[in-house]
Design a protein around this motif. Structure first.
Motif, PDB file in Angstrom:
ATOM      1  N   ALA A  53       0.827  -1.229   0.006  1.00 36.61           N
ATOM      2  CA  ALA A  53      -0.088  -0.036  -0.021  1.00 36.61           C
ATOM      3  C   ALA A  53       0.912   1.051  -0.073  1.00 36.61           C
ATOM      4  N   THR A  54       2.099   1.173   0.811  1.00 38.88           N
ATOM      5  CA  THR A  54       2.978   2.405   0.683  1.00 38.88           C
ATOM      6  C   THR A  54       3.434   2.629  -0.488  1.00 38.88           C
ATOM      7  N   HIS A  55       3.625   1.512  -1.322  1.00 38.06           N
ATOM      8  CA  HIS A  55       4.209   1.690  -2.825  1.00 38.06           C
ATOM      9  C   HIS A  55       3.115   1.802  -3.636  1.00 38.06           C
ATOM     10  N   GLU A  56       2.024   2.151  -3.267  1.00 37.76           N
ATOM     11  CA  GLU A  56       0.787   2.660  -4.091  1.00 37.76           C
ATOM     12  C   GLU A  56       0.343   1.316  -5.029  1.00 37.76           C
ATOM     13  N   GLY A  57       0.413   0.303  -4.235  1.00 33.57           N
ATOM     14  CA  GLY A  57      -0.206  -0.970  -4.903  1.00 33.57           C
ATOM     15  C   GLY A  57       0.757  -1.319  -6.155  1.00 33.57           C
ATOM     16  N   ASP A  58       2.023  -1.028  -6.234  1.00 36.74           N
ATOM     17  CA  ASP A  58       2.828  -1.360  -7.267  1.00 36.74           C
ATOM     18  C   ASP A  58       3.888  -2.504  -6.895  1.00 36.74           C
ATOM     19  N   LEU A  62       5.498  -4.463  -8.885  1.00 36.07           N
ATOM     20  CA  LEU A  62       6.685  -4.654  -9.240  1.00 36.07           C
ATOM     21  C   LEU A  62       7.653  -3.437  -9.029  1.00 36.07           C
ATOM     22  N   SER A  63       7.072  -2.624  -8.301  1.00 34.83           N
ATOM     23  CA  SER A  63       8.361  -1.617  -7.883  1.00 34.83           C
ATOM     24  C   SER A  63       9.427  -2.117  -7.207  1.00 34.83           C
ATOM     25  N   GLU A  64      10.516  -1.632  -7.676  1.00 35.87           N
ATOM     26  CA  GLU A  64      11.721  -2.131  -6.717  1.00 35.87           C
ATOM     27  C   GLU A  64      11.893  -2.265  -5.411  1.00 35.87           C
ATOM     28  N   GLY A  65      11.423  -0.984  -4.797  1.00 35.11           N
ATOM     29  CA  GLY A  65      11.349  -0.688  -3.450  1.00 35.11           C
ATOM     30  C   GLY A  65      10.607  -1.685  -2.723  1.00 35.11           C
ATOM     31  N   PHE A  66       9.405  -1.799  -3.308  1.00 35.59           N
ATOM     32  CA  PHE A  66       8.434  -2.867  -2.494  1.00 35.59           C
ATOM     33  C   PHE A  66       9.079  -4.207  -2.496  1.00 35.59           C
ATOM     34  N   ILE A  99      10.705   3.068  -0.639  1.00 35.91           N
ATOM     35  CA  ILE A  99      11.829   3.339  -1.449  1.00 35.91           C
ATOM     36  C   ILE A  99      11.383   3.590  -2.739  1.00 35.91           C
ATOM     37  N   TRP A 100      11.963   4.816  -3.095  1.00 39.93           N
ATOM     38  CA  TRP A 100      11.468   5.348  -4.495  1.00 39.93           C
ATOM     39  C   TRP A 100      12.686   5.053  -5.526  1.00 39.93           C
ATOM     40  N   HIS A 101      12.065   4.577  -6.760  1.00 43.99           N
ATOM     41  CA  HIS A 101      12.956   4.307  -8.036  1.00 43.99           C
ATOM     42  C   HIS A 101      14.086   3.318  -7.560  1.00 43.99           C
ATOM     43  N   ARG A 102      14.978   3.103  -7.967  1.00 44.45           N
ATOM     44  CA  ARG A 102      16.012   1.870  -8.027  1.00 44.45           C
ATOM     45  C   ARG A 102      17.475   2.441  -8.500  1.00 44.45           C
ATOM     46  N   GLY A 103      18.284   1.605  -8.176  1.00 42.91           N
ATOM     47  CA  GLY A 103      19.830   1.671  -8.391  1.00 42.91           C
ATOM     48  C   GLY A 103      20.647   2.517  -7.115  1.00 42.91           C
ATOM     49  N   GLY A 104      21.736   1.978  -7.258  1.00 40.21           N
ATOM     50  CA  GLY A 104      22.895   2.718  -6.355  1.00 40.21           C
ATOM     51  C   GLY A 104      22.543   2.688  -5.016  1.00 40.21           C
ATOM     52  N   ILE A 105      21.443   2.005  -4.620  1.00 42.89           N
ATOM     53  CA  ILE A 105      20.918   2.345  -3.194  1.00 42.89           C
ATOM     54  C   ILE A 105      21.500   1.164  -2.176  1.00 42.89           C
TER      55      ILE A 105
END
Ligand SMILES: CC(C)(COP(=O)(O)OP(=O)(O)OC[C@H]1O[C@@H](n2cnc3c(N)ncnc32)[C@H](O)[C@@H]1OP(=O)(O)O)[C@@H](O)C(=O)NCCC(=O)NCCS
Length: 199
Positions: free
Chosen positions: A38-43, A45-49, A104-110
């Motif tokens: 829910a925090t990742h707006e139901g996405d 496939l989002s990398e953060g989720f 966690i927004w977006h991806r990469g270098g985290i």
């Protein structure tokens, strides 16, 4: 109320680090994952989720105290963790205590090698958290408070505490304690007209 204190989030000894389920208490694995989604707006496939789901699973498996029963889950966790690192560019070891509704927004270098991330904190791409110097004790990592906002490219190092409700601007290097409610920025870029002969 401030709930993040560096000392409190530390394990009692080196041996304790990673030995227990340190998912937020009072919330089952599925409930936590549902909340992260829910925090990742139901996405889903989002990398953060995905990174958080694997992190929650990595901790949950530690609640199975019999090593032999836990072993297959540990193998699965190690494979999933490597996949998240390679495919999403997010390194989030299960030993980091991650609060609820972290995004966690977006991806990469985290690279999130912190002691703790507080509730409702947002993290963005290309952030790094970890020890300050090579050879520093592995407890000397940052503790991030509740409701913080960490900008893209921020580097937060050492056994410091970023207080609740703080904003760390993009590309800032933080190596000392940040009081609650702070905003931390680098010097503003200078914007001026180009010289005629430089065109
Ligand atoms: C630095 C930042 C937090 C400022 O946010 P803001 O809401 O615009 O804050 P304000 O306008 O109130 O400015 C706060 C202070 O930051 C300074 N500031 C604003 N933009 C800045 C910049 N690009 N560089 C340096 N300092 C900046 C302002 O001058 C102000 O300082 P002052 O109080 O001494 O005057 C914001 O620009 C930032 O870096 N956000 C990161 C977001 C991010 O990573 N987004 C990526 C999305 S993919």
């Amino acid at each position: 109320m401030s709930t993040i204190v560096g000392e409190e989030s530390r394990p009692q000894s080196d041996i304790d680090l990673g030995r227990y389920d340190t998912n937020p208490p009072g919330c089952g694995l599925l409930e936590l994952i549902r909340e992260d989604l829910a925090t990742h707006e139901g996405d889903w496939l989002s990398e953060g989720f995905l990174a958080l789901a694997v992190h929650r699973f990595g901790n949950w498996r530690m609640s199975i105290r019999t090593k032999l029963l836990r072993a297959p889950l540990t193998v699965l966790y190690c494979v999933l963790e490597k996949m998240i690192q390679s495919l999403c560019g997010i390194d989030l070891p299960y030993t980091v205590r991650v609060g609820r509704r972290v995004r966690i927004w977006h991806r990469g270098g985290i690279t999130i090698s912190a002691m703790r991330i507080g509730d409702d904190t947002h993290l963005r791409q290309n952030i790094t958290m970890g020890v300050r110097r090579r050879g520093d004790h592995r407890w000397l990592k940052p503790t991030i408070g509740n409701r913080c906002d960490i900008g893209a490219g921020a580097v937060i190092v050492g056994g410091i505490t970023v207080g609740d409700d703080s904003v760390i601007g993009a590309n800032v290097v933080v190596a000392e304690d940040v009081p609650p409610g702070s905003i931390v920025t680098v010097p503003k870029p200078v914007i001026r007209p180009r010289q005629q002969d430089a065109r």
